[in-house]
Motif scaffolding. Structure first.
Motif, PDB file in Angstrom:
ATOM      1  N   GLU A  91       0.819  -1.214   0.000  1.00 54.84           N
ATOM      2  CA  GLU A  91       0.000   0.000   0.000  1.00 54.84           C
ATOM      3  C   GLU A  91       0.852   1.264   0.000  1.00 54.84           C
ATOM      4  O   GLU A  91       0.440   2.309  -0.526  1.00 54.84           O
ATOM      5  CB  GLU A  91      -0.929  -0.020   1.217  1.00 54.84           C
ATOM      6  CG  GLU A  91      -1.892   1.138   1.326  1.00 54.84           C
ATOM      7  CD  GLU A  91      -1.352   2.272   2.181  1.00 54.84           C
ATOM      8  OE1 GLU A  91      -1.915   3.382   2.114  1.00 54.84           O
ATOM      9  OE2 GLU A  91      -0.365   2.040   2.912  1.00 54.84           O
ATOM     10  N   ASP A 136      -1.070   2.244  -4.909  1.00 50.17           N
ATOM     11  CA  ASP A 136      -2.473   2.394  -4.525  1.00 50.17           C
ATOM     12  C   ASP A 136      -3.391   1.384  -5.197  1.00 50.17           C
ATOM     13  O   ASP A 136      -4.499   1.121  -4.715  1.00 50.17           O
ATOM     14  CB  ASP A 136      -2.963   3.805  -4.862  1.00 50.17           C
ATOM     15  CG  ASP A 136      -2.536   4.843  -3.826  1.00 50.17           C
ATOM     16  OD1 ASP A 136      -2.096   4.429  -2.741  1.00 50.17           O
ATOM     17  OD2 ASP A 136      -2.658   6.047  -4.117  1.00 50.17           O
ATOM     18  N   TYR A 170      -5.534  -1.659  -3.585  1.00 46.79           N
ATOM     19  CA  TYR A 170      -6.883  -1.618  -3.026  1.00 46.79           C
ATOM     20  C   TYR A 170      -7.924  -2.212  -3.967  1.00 46.79           C
ATOM     21  O   TYR A 170      -9.045  -2.520  -3.539  1.00 46.79           O
ATOM     22  CB  TYR A 170      -7.272  -0.171  -2.691  1.00 46.79           C
ATOM     23  CG  TYR A 170      -6.568   0.358  -1.463  1.00 46.79           C
ATOM     24  CD1 TYR A 170      -6.901  -0.115  -0.197  1.00 46.79           C
ATOM     25  CD2 TYR A 170      -5.575   1.321  -1.560  1.00 46.79           C
ATOM     26  CE1 TYR A 170      -6.264   0.357   0.936  1.00 46.79           C
ATOM     27  CE2 TYR A 170      -4.932   1.799  -0.436  1.00 46.79           C
ATOM     28  CZ  TYR A 170      -5.274   1.319   0.811  1.00 46.79           C
ATOM     29  OH  TYR A 170      -4.634   1.791   1.927  1.00 46.79           O
ATOM     30  N   SER A 230      -8.315  -6.088   0.520  1.00 48.08           N
ATOM     31  CA  SER A 230      -8.799  -5.164   1.545  1.00 48.08           C
ATOM     32  C   SER A 230      -7.595  -4.620   2.309  1.00 48.08           C
ATOM     33  O   SER A 230      -6.511  -5.207   2.290  1.00 48.08           O
ATOM     34  CB  SER A 230      -9.737  -5.884   2.514  1.00 48.08           C
ATOM     35  OG  SER A 230      -9.004  -6.780   3.343  1.00 48.08           O
ATOM     36  N   ASP A 231      -7.783  -3.503   2.974  1.00 45.99           N
ATOM     37  CA  ASP A 231      -6.667  -2.840   3.641  1.00 45.99           C
ATOM     38  C   ASP A 231      -5.942  -3.773   4.609  1.00 45.99           C
ATOM     39  O   ASP A 231      -4.707  -3.800   4.654  1.00 45.99           O
ATOM     40  CB  ASP A 231      -7.168  -1.601   4.389  1.00 45.99           C
ATOM     41  CG  ASP A 231      -6.025  -0.781   4.953  1.00 45.99           C
ATOM     42  OD1 ASP A 231      -5.521   0.113   4.258  1.00 45.99           O
ATOM     43  OD2 ASP A 231      -5.604  -1.064   6.100  1.00 45.99           O
ATOM     44  N   LYS A 244      -6.294  -0.058  11.871  1.00 45.78           N
ATOM     45  CA  LYS A 244      -6.363   1.152  11.059  1.00 45.78           C
ATOM     46  C   LYS A 244      -7.813   1.591  10.886  1.00 45.78           C
ATOM     47  O   LYS A 244      -8.712   0.757  10.777  1.00 45.78           O
ATOM     48  CB  LYS A 244      -5.729   0.900   9.688  1.00 45.78           C
ATOM     49  CG  LYS A 244      -5.669   2.134   8.803  1.00 45.78           C
ATOM     50  CD  LYS A 244      -4.972   1.850   7.482  1.00 45.78           C
ATOM     51  CE  LYS A 244      -4.989   3.069   6.571  1.00 45.78           C
ATOM     52  NZ  LYS A 244      -4.340   2.820   5.265  1.00 45.78           N
ATOM     53  N   ASP A 279     -11.172   2.348   9.432  1.00 48.59           N
ATOM     54  CA  ASP A 279     -11.804   1.690   8.290  1.00 48.59           C
ATOM     55  C   ASP A 279     -12.212   2.738   7.260  1.00 48.59           C
ATOM     56  O   ASP A 279     -13.100   3.556   7.509  1.00 48.59           O
ATOM     57  CB  ASP A 279     -13.023   0.906   8.778  1.00 48.59           C
ATOM     58  CG  ASP A 279     -13.731   0.156   7.659  1.00 48.59           C
ATOM     59  OD1 ASP A 279     -13.223   0.169   6.511  1.00 48.59           O
ATOM     60  OD2 ASP A 279     -14.794  -0.429   7.938  1.00 48.59           O
ATOM     61  N   TRP A 280     -11.548   2.692   6.108  1.00 51.84           N
ATOM     62  CA  TRP A 280     -11.850   3.643   5.043  1.00 51.84           C
ATOM     63  C   TRP A 280     -13.027   3.197   4.188  1.00 51.84           C
ATOM     64  O   TRP A 280     -13.432   3.908   3.276  1.00 51.84           O
ATOM     65  CB  TRP A 280     -10.623   3.831   4.149  1.00 51.84           C
ATOM     66  CG  TRP A 280      -9.544   4.668   4.756  1.00 51.84           C
ATOM     67  CD1 TRP A 280      -9.171   4.720   6.068  1.00 51.84           C
ATOM     68  CD2 TRP A 280      -8.679   5.580   4.062  1.00 51.84           C
ATOM     69  NE1 TRP A 280      -8.129   5.600   6.241  1.00 51.84           N
ATOM     70  CE2 TRP A 280      -7.815   6.132   5.032  1.00 51.84           C
ATOM     71  CE3 TRP A 280      -8.551   5.953   2.738  1.00 51.84           C
ATOM     72  CZ2 TRP A 280      -6.827   7.061   4.704  1.00 51.84           C
ATOM     73  CZ3 TRP A 280      -7.574   6.882   2.397  1.00 51.84           C
ATOM     74  CH2 TRP A 280      -6.728   7.435   3.372  1.00 51.84           C
ATOM     75  N   LYS A 335      -9.828   6.899  -4.309  1.00 46.97           N
ATOM     76  CA  LYS A 335      -9.016   7.294  -3.159  1.00 46.97           C
ATOM     77  C   LYS A 335      -8.578   8.762  -3.197  1.00 46.97           C
ATOM     78  O   LYS A 335      -8.672   9.454  -2.175  1.00 46.97           O
ATOM     79  CB  LYS A 335      -7.783   6.380  -3.038  1.00 46.97           C
ATOM     80  CG  LYS A 335      -6.993   6.623  -1.753  1.00 46.97           C
ATOM     81  CD  LYS A 335      -5.768   5.731  -1.666  1.00 46.97           C
ATOM     82  CE  LYS A 335      -4.987   6.021  -0.398  1.00 46.97           C
ATOM     83  NZ  LYS A 335      -3.665   5.375  -0.396  1.00 46.97           N
ATOM     84  N   HIS A 390      -0.324   1.670  12.810  1.00 42.88           N
ATOM     85  CA  HIS A 390      -0.304   2.279  11.487  1.00 42.88           C
ATOM     86  C   HIS A 390       0.113   3.743  11.645  1.00 42.88           C
ATOM     87  O   HIS A 390       0.037   4.309  12.739  1.00 42.88           O
ATOM     88  CB  HIS A 390      -1.681   2.184  10.838  1.00 42.88           C
ATOM     89  CG  HIS A 390      -2.176   0.783  10.699  1.00 42.88           C
ATOM     90  ND1 HIS A 390      -1.944   0.020   9.567  1.00 42.88           N
ATOM     91  CD2 HIS A 390      -2.885  -0.009  11.559  1.00 42.88           C
ATOM     92  CE1 HIS A 390      -2.494  -1.178   9.727  1.00 42.88           C
ATOM     93  NE2 HIS A 390      -3.069  -1.220  10.926  1.00 42.88           N
TER      94      HIS A 390
END
Length: 220
Positions: free
Chosen positions: A16, A20, A23, A27-28, A95, A97-98, A106, A159
């Motif tokens: 990551e 990019d 993604y 998943s992250d 981290k 959750d985005w 992103k 993170h």
């Protein structure tokens, strides 16, 4: 006299950090280390072994993220055999959750996040900053209580952003000061040492990035 310490570490380089597009396929929390990250973790293990030299008992807490757990697993064999080690995978420090993130969406999400304020933003399909701060506050209280009770050194594998938020909660920074600092690099760390009065001091300040705070631009 040994003063109990909390050593907060960022994971080694992951895919990551350099691509990019990961993604779009993972998943992250599934993102692994790069080859460079694996080397970084081995090198950091030697550093951490020196920092913990003489520590009889050490408690490790890591985010469930694959890159965090990988970093920890590489580091642990570097430590002295005489050290009593306890390890806990801790969901409280995962981290933020985005939500649904892709290489395409992103940049727009990040721009909106910085305009709103990173400590205020809620990801459209993910977690609010308030939720993340709440669980990190719970984690801070947890490790403070453990350290005051038993005096063990504590090592946290976190993170980059969450690392900074945890320091903010311990040090009492306001939002503007927090936003003036940049995230630490991969395998960078900071040490919080408990003073005689039970408060903590930071061994080294974070770097200030020198950029304007996006949400304050154009405002009086």
């Amino acid at each position: 006299m040994h003063r109990p310490r909390i050593i907060i570490c960022r994971h080694a380089e992951s895919i990551e950090d350099v691509d990019d597009s990961v993604y779009d396929v993972l998943s992250d929390l599934e993102i692994p280390l790069t080859d460079k990250g694996i080397t970084q973790a081995h090198n950091f293990g030697a550093v951490l072994a020196q920092l913990l030299k003489g520590s009889a008992n050490v408690r490790f807490y890591t985010s469930p993220g694959v890159r965090n757990v990988q970093t920890l697993k590489i580091v642990l064999p570097k430590l002295a055999d005489s050290t009593n080690i306890q390890v806990e995978i801790e969901p409280l420090i995962v981290k933020q959750d985005w939500g649904i993130i892709t290489a395409e969406n992103k940049p727009a999400i990040e721009a909106e996040r910085y305009e709103t304020g990173v400590l205020r933003y809620t990801f459209p399909t993910g977690e609010s900053a308030a939720s993340m701060i709440s669980r990190l506050t719970t984690f801070k209280k947890k490790i403070f209580e453990i350290q005051k009770d038993v005096g063990h050194d504590i090592v946290v594998f976190s993170h980059g952003f969450e690392f900074r938020v945890l320091l903010m909660l311990v040090m009492g920074w306001d939002e503007e000061l927090f936003e003036s600092f940049g995230n630490l690099g991969n395998c960078e760390y900071r040490i919080l040492t408990m003073r005689a009065d039970g408060e903590y001091f930071l061994n080294k300040p974070l770097r200030k990035h020198g950029l304007p705070i996006t949400r304050l631009l154009g405002k009086a």
